[in-house]
Design an enzyme around this catalytic site. Sequence first.
Site, PDB file in Angstrom:
ATOM      1  N   GLU A   1       0.268  -0.278   0.772  1.00 47.10           N
ATOM      2  CA  GLU A   1       1.128  -1.312   0.208  1.00 47.10           C
ATOM      3  C   GLU A   1       2.582  -1.101   0.589  1.00 47.10           C
ATOM      4  O   GLU A   1       3.308  -2.058   0.867  1.00 47.10           O
ATOM      5  CB  GLU A   1       0.994  -1.329  -1.315  1.00 47.10           C
ATOM      6  CG  GLU A   1       1.536  -2.607  -1.966  1.00 47.10           C
ATOM      7  CD  GLU A   1       3.028  -2.525  -2.311  1.00 47.10           C
ATOM      8  OE1 GLU A   1       3.606  -3.562  -2.660  1.00 47.10           O
ATOM      9  OE2 GLU A   1       3.607  -1.418  -2.238  1.00 47.10           O
TER      10      GLU A   1
ATOM     11  N   ASP B   1      -0.303   4.770  -2.465  1.00 45.99           N
ATOM     12  CA  ASP B   1       0.670   5.253  -1.488  1.00 45.99           C
ATOM     13  C   ASP B   1       2.085   5.115  -2.042  1.00 45.99           C
ATOM     14  O   ASP B   1       2.365   4.228  -2.866  1.00 45.99           O
ATOM     15  CB  ASP B   1       0.521   4.537  -0.149  1.00 45.99           C
ATOM     16  CG  ASP B   1       0.747   3.031  -0.231  1.00 45.99           C
ATOM     17  OD1 ASP B   1       0.269   2.409  -1.201  1.00 45.99           O
ATOM     18  OD2 ASP B   1       1.400   2.467   0.671  1.00 45.99           O
TER      19      ASP B   1
ATOM     20  N   ASP C   1       6.276   3.621  -9.346  1.00 46.66           N
ATOM     21  CA  ASP C   1       5.701   2.714  -8.344  1.00 46.66           C
ATOM     22  C   ASP C   1       4.647   3.429  -7.515  1.00 46.66           C
ATOM     23  O   ASP C   1       4.928   3.914  -6.439  1.00 46.66           O
ATOM     24  CB  ASP C   1       6.834   2.190  -7.450  1.00 46.66           C
ATOM     25  CG  ASP C   1       6.419   1.018  -6.581  1.00 46.66           C
ATOM     26  OD1 ASP C   1       5.317   0.473  -6.788  1.00 46.66           O
ATOM     27  OD2 ASP C   1       7.190   0.660  -5.678  1.00 46.66           O
TER      28      ASP C   1
ATOM     29  N   HIS D   1      11.364   3.824  -6.222  1.00 40.29           N
ATOM     30  CA  HIS D   1      11.889   4.240  -4.918  1.00 40.29           C
ATOM     31  C   HIS D   1      13.175   5.062  -5.018  1.00 40.29           C
ATOM     32  O   HIS D   1      13.806   5.343  -4.002  1.00 40.29           O
ATOM     33  CB  HIS D   1      12.125   3.043  -3.991  1.00 40.29           C
ATOM     34  CG  HIS D   1      10.885   2.305  -3.612  1.00 40.29           C
ATOM     35  ND1 HIS D   1      10.848   1.395  -2.568  1.00 40.29           N
ATOM     36  CD2 HIS D   1       9.632   2.327  -4.117  1.00 40.29           C
ATOM     37  CE1 HIS D   1       9.624   0.888  -2.463  1.00 40.29           C
ATOM     38  NE2 HIS D   1       8.875   1.439  -3.405  1.00 40.29           N
TER      39      HIS D   1
END
Length: 379
Positions: A131, A67, A99, A345
Amino acid sequence: MSVADLAQKLISFASVTPQQAGCLDFIQSFLEELHFECWRLPFGAVDNLYARWGKHSPHLCFAGHIDVVPVANPVAWQHNPFSADLKDPQTVYGRGAVDMKGAIAAFLMAAQDVIRSQPTGSISFLLTSDEEGVAVDGTRQVVQWLKDRGEVVDLCLVGEPTSVKQVGDMVKIGRRGSLNVQVTVQGQAGHVAYPENFINPITILMDYLNELKRHPLDQGNELFQPSNLEITSIDVGNPTTNVVVPKAEARFNIRFNNLHNGESLQAYLRKVAAQVSSRITLTTRTSGEAFYCSNPHLTEQIVNCIERITGKPPVLSTSGGTSDARFIKDIAPVVELGLLNAMAHQDNEQAAVSDLNLLQALYAEILSSFLLLKDKSIS
């Protein structure tokens, strides 16, 4: 298929937490072709995958999450963040590149290579789509499932982006704990001109927060940096200038080392609150306890593997935020190793193909050393 091609394929599945969006289906097919036995483990609205090759020890498990966080600002992206096409032969681009779909691709390719050597041990994958979200029905639940099955894991390697300047320059051998706190102070409203008629909850709240910030929790130790309390919000909801509100609230987080646990910190916070005012109430949630890998043979093995490939030993660290390693540490020694963390991110998230190739080589070396017992210190 190269590791870059595989990483870009994984990125093309728009698996914004907690959706797997076909990503786990693809990985399961990939692993079944390598003769992994696969279990799909849905808990609540979350889909998880556990897959194992081999029946014997030593058993190395790779844990990760497919995810990703949402794309908050699509116009800031130069390309489609969920494209299956490599835009540049030197770069894998898209949400999750760092990530952590890049690391998953690197370990899938490393496992494929090592299996050709027919190792005597076992390789497994623990993959979740929960997560980046609330992390309730993902790894936490799968760990309990593994406990119930009596599954023995000798080492778990988590693919979080841990590297700083070069892939492999930092390995996480533990993490600080995290405690979230909501403070509520109930006062008595009134006109600011008549202090005898009101009890200002803001004053009480400030006294409490100042008392907490005035006294450091500890000085840290050889494994962990000092614990840290950070105030993240103070809310009173007052649009006026001449009225004292009846209630004030604040939130703060404590990242704590192994000199504390969630329970001891909660007791400390309530003790200080009682000393300041009986009008203070606390709501607390410990999202993870501090931990570290206490097996020096395993950490030495990881260091040796990385140094053989990169020529330099990694820094062993417990810094940074929490990860799903906080759940896995209950069933196995756990370390974390992945790509450079700077782009995680971020808009235009991307990873260099050379970094993916290096990470694949590191994972393959660790797998070979662990399963083929190149280094007898792990036996």
